[in-house]
Design a protein around this motif. Structure first.
Motif, mmCIF file in Angstrom:
data_model
loop_
_atom_site.group_PDB
_atom_site.id
_atom_site.type_symbol
_atom_site.label_atom_id
_atom_site.label_comp_id
_atom_site.label_asym_id
_atom_site.label_seq_id
_atom_site.Cartn_x
_atom_site.Cartn_y
_atom_site.Cartn_z
ATOM 1 N N ARG A 1 7.566 -5.121 11.314
ATOM 2 C CA ARG A 1 7.521 -6.219 12.004
ATOM 3 C C ARG A 1 7.014 -6.161 13.634
ATOM 4 O O ARG A 1 7.777 -5.487 14.205
ATOM 5 N N GLY A 2 5.826 -6.644 13.736
ATOM 6 C CA GLY A 2 5.237 -6.328 14.637
ATOM 7 C C GLY A 2 6.034 -7.164 16.110
ATOM 8 O O GLY A 2 6.955 -8.210 15.047
ATOM 9 N N ILE B 1 5.385 -11.274 15.237
ATOM 10 C CA ILE B 1 5.595 -11.926 13.805
ATOM 11 C C ILE B 1 6.566 -12.207 13.556
ATOM 12 O O ILE B 1 6.613 -13.219 12.152
ATOM 13 N N GLU C 1 5.429 -16.549 12.831
ATOM 14 C CA GLU C 1 5.060 -16.124 11.437
ATOM 15 C C GLU C 1 6.189 -16.023 10.512
ATOM 16 O O GLU C 1 5.576 -16.649 9.180
ATOM 17 N N ASN D 1 -1.432 -18.766 6.699
ATOM 18 C CA ASN D 1 -3.436 -19.488 7.176
ATOM 19 C C ASN D 1 -4.446 -20.083 6.605
ATOM 20 O O ASN D 1 -5.043 -20.019 6.632
ATOM 21 N N GLN E 1 -7.096 -8.028 5.943
ATOM 22 C CA GLN E 1 -7.149 -6.464 6.396
ATOM 23 C C GLN E 1 -7.371 -7.306 7.441
ATOM 24 O O GLN E 1 -6.965 -6.416 9.168
ATOM 25 N N TYR F 1 -6.984 -10.308 9.394
ATOM 26 C CA TYR F 1 -6.200 -11.027 9.543
ATOM 27 C C TYR F 1 -5.052 -10.129 10.193
ATOM 28 O O TYR F 1 -3.980 -10.713 11.415
ATOM 29 N N ASN G 1 -4.599 -7.142 10.307
ATOM 30 C CA ASN G 1 -4.115 -6.153 11.324
ATOM 31 C C ASN G 1 -3.531 -5.812 12.534
ATOM 32 O O ASN G 1 -2.782 -5.148 12.975
ATOM 33 N N LYS G 2 -3.205 -6.957 12.881
ATOM 34 C CA LYS G 2 -2.341 -7.479 13.884
ATOM 35 C C LYS G 2 -1.230 -7.311 13.767
ATOM 36 O O LYS G 2 0.254 -6.822 14.849
ATOM 37 N N TYR G 3 -0.673 -7.609 12.551
ATOM 38 C CA TYR G 3 0.546 -7.802 12.265
ATOM 39 C C TYR G 3 1.248 -6.073 11.725
ATOM 40 O O TYR G 3 2.209 -5.628 10.852
ATOM 41 N N GLN G 4 -0.343 -5.495 11.228
ATOM 42 C CA GLN G 4 0.431 -3.923 11.016
ATOM 43 C C GLN G 4 0.509 -4.087 9.241
ATOM 44 O O GLN G 4 1.262 -3.410 8.735
ATOM 45 N N LYS G 5 -0.669 -4.914 8.425
ATOM 46 C CA LYS G 5 -0.398 -4.793 7.454
ATOM 47 C C LYS G 5 -1.541 -5.404 6.094
ATOM 48 O O LYS G 5 -2.640 -6.056 6.697
#
Length: 459
Positions: A303-304, A307, A310, A340, A356, A358, A360-364
């Motif tokens: 988790r970034g 997160i 979320e 979302n 990908q 959306y 991306n900022k969560y690295q998922k």
């Protein structure tokens, strides 16, 4: 050579062209499609030609028969995703991914659709399965195994990312060597040998050769450390060994220890020694990645920053949090995507690959074929997959009868489909052209053909 010794098909030029096109789908996996009219021998133009010809044939079939083949309903998915892509073009910013996605997956769907009532479909699909097995073994031989040997020789951990460049035919491949993908390919080969092992056991024939290969491949699978595949392997092997009615309990225990316990012990000891050689804490190399964990230590591993809000539902549920860890943060990613989806995009989604962008900022990434399809193509895009599953479920009596009477090849098809279905809930590889999708559609086409044959014989 024996597998392709069929003069009726080889001498039929149309069938030969069909086989070559099917081979092209395998060869072009992972290659980005872009249209370039200045170079005829490029991936984009070849896809466009195949797509145009197959679409023309499908239209002719529709005019003549006044109905469409069953598989053609899947075309709704790329169409819906394309509409979603247009609706969110300000985020996508270009049509490159749309062209790539629409051409590759639509061409595959249309190609298999027009073969549904082909007079030689039974022979052709048998060839398709053999070709699929050939390419799976080829991928293992030229990509997976050499990389595995290189990592062991140079003390590189299996979870470390490396880029590999390969020149094959007229296509240049540059890909990330992913242990999950390598584990998938290895397990498909494992199913091939283990299925042979099962059949030999049940018929009281010599099985040592297939037993030996099953052990070797199991060692590689445990080395690759994919929780998804190793979990399936343990359950899969245990189930079939317990079903060996003609073997004593001590022999069943021996089989399970040889195929599961020993390979796990070997990889565990290897990773421990590797950690010591690299002067790193063994936990860094995830020596207990498969079985052991400390949820308090690892709760933020996947988790970034920011997160937690979320994924509040996942984090506040102990069971989901444990599942999230073992799935490498997948459950959290699913929660983010489902939250979302708004009213604006509920019908056609947000367009292919939007997940990908959306996540991306969560690295998922979505890591679930069905959530990927719903998010990127909406409910309309998911509808055809639902219909196909309903059709298959409605034929469960025929499918069960075919399963009970299956020979080795049929049994292999059922096992491939079972594994790929299981994997589709934890990977998004059914949402685009991949090894999983091509093999699953091939097996499904064979199964649908057999169902149709059984129903016709009853009339």
């Amino acid at each position: 050579k024996k597998q392709f010794n069929n003069n009726d098909i080889i001498k039929n030029y149309l069938s030969l062209i069909i086989i070559l096109i099917y081979c092209y789908f395998w060869i072009s996996i992972g290659k980005f499609v872009e249209i370039n009219f200045n170079n005829f021998f490029n991936n984009g133009l070849i896809n466009l030609i195949i797509f145009s010809v197959c679409l023309f044939i499908l239209i002719i079939k529709l005019i003549n028969n006044r109905k469409l083949p069953t598989i053609s309903i899947l075309l709704i998915y790329p169409i819906a995703s394309s509409i979603g892509y247009f609706n969110n073009i300000n985020v996508h910013q270009s049509f490159d991914l749309l062209i790539h996605f629409f051409l590759t997956i639509s061409t595959l769907f249309i190609f298999l659709s027009i073969l549904e009532d082909h007079k030689d479909r039974k022979k052709l699909f048998k060839y398709f399965l053999k070709i699929s097995l050939f390419f799976i073994f080829l991928v293992f031989s030229i990509l997976v195994f050499p990389d595995l040997v290189n990592r062991i020789i140079n003390n590189i951990h299996v979870r470390d990312i490396s880029f590999v460049t390969l020149n094959l035919f007229f296509i240049d491949y540059t890909y990330v060597q992913n242990s999950n993908g390598a584990s998938r390919v290895t397990f498909l080969i494992f199913i091939f040998f283990f299925t042979r092992f099962i059949f030999k056991i049940k018929k009281n024939k010599k099985y040592k050769k297939y037993f030996f290969f099953s052990i070797l491949l199991s060692i590689i699978i445990f080395y690759l450390q994919s929780r998804l595949v190793t979990s399936f392997l343990i359950i899969y092997v245990l189930f079939w060994i317990l079903n060996f009615s003609n073997k004593k309990i001590y022999l069943k225990i021996f089989f399970f220890i040889s195929i599961v316990i020993i390979p796990f012990t070997i990889q565990h000891n290897y990773n421990t020694k590797l950690a010591i050689n690299l002067n790193k804490d063994p936990s860094f190399l995830e020596k207990s990645r498969i079985l052991g964990f400390d949820i308090k230590i690892t709760r933020d591993q996947f988790r970034g920053a920011g997160i937690s809000e979320e994924c509040s539902f996942t984090i506040n549920n102990v069971t989901l949090e444990i599942l999230d860890f073992y799935s490498s943060g997948r459950v959290c990613g699913w929660e983010i995507l489902l939250k979302n989806i708004g009213k604006k995009d509920i019908l056609f989604g947000k367009g292919f690959f939007y997940d990908q962008i959306y996540l991306n900022k969560y690295q998922k990434i979505s890591s679930n074929s069905y959530i990927n399809i719903i998010y990127n193509s909406g409910l309309i895009g998911f509808f055809p997959f639902l219909i196909i599953f309903i059709i298959l479920i409605s034929k469960y009596q025929v499918i069960y009868m075919l399963y009970k009477k299956s020979d080795y090849n049929d049994f292999l098809i059922f096992n491939f489909m079972l594994f790929l279905l299981f994997r589709s809930f934890f990977e998004d590889t059914f949402a685009f052209v991949s090894i999983d999708l091509i093999l699953f559609l091939t097996c499904s086409a064979i199964l649908l053909s057999k169902i149709k044959e059984v129903q016709n014989n009853k009339k």
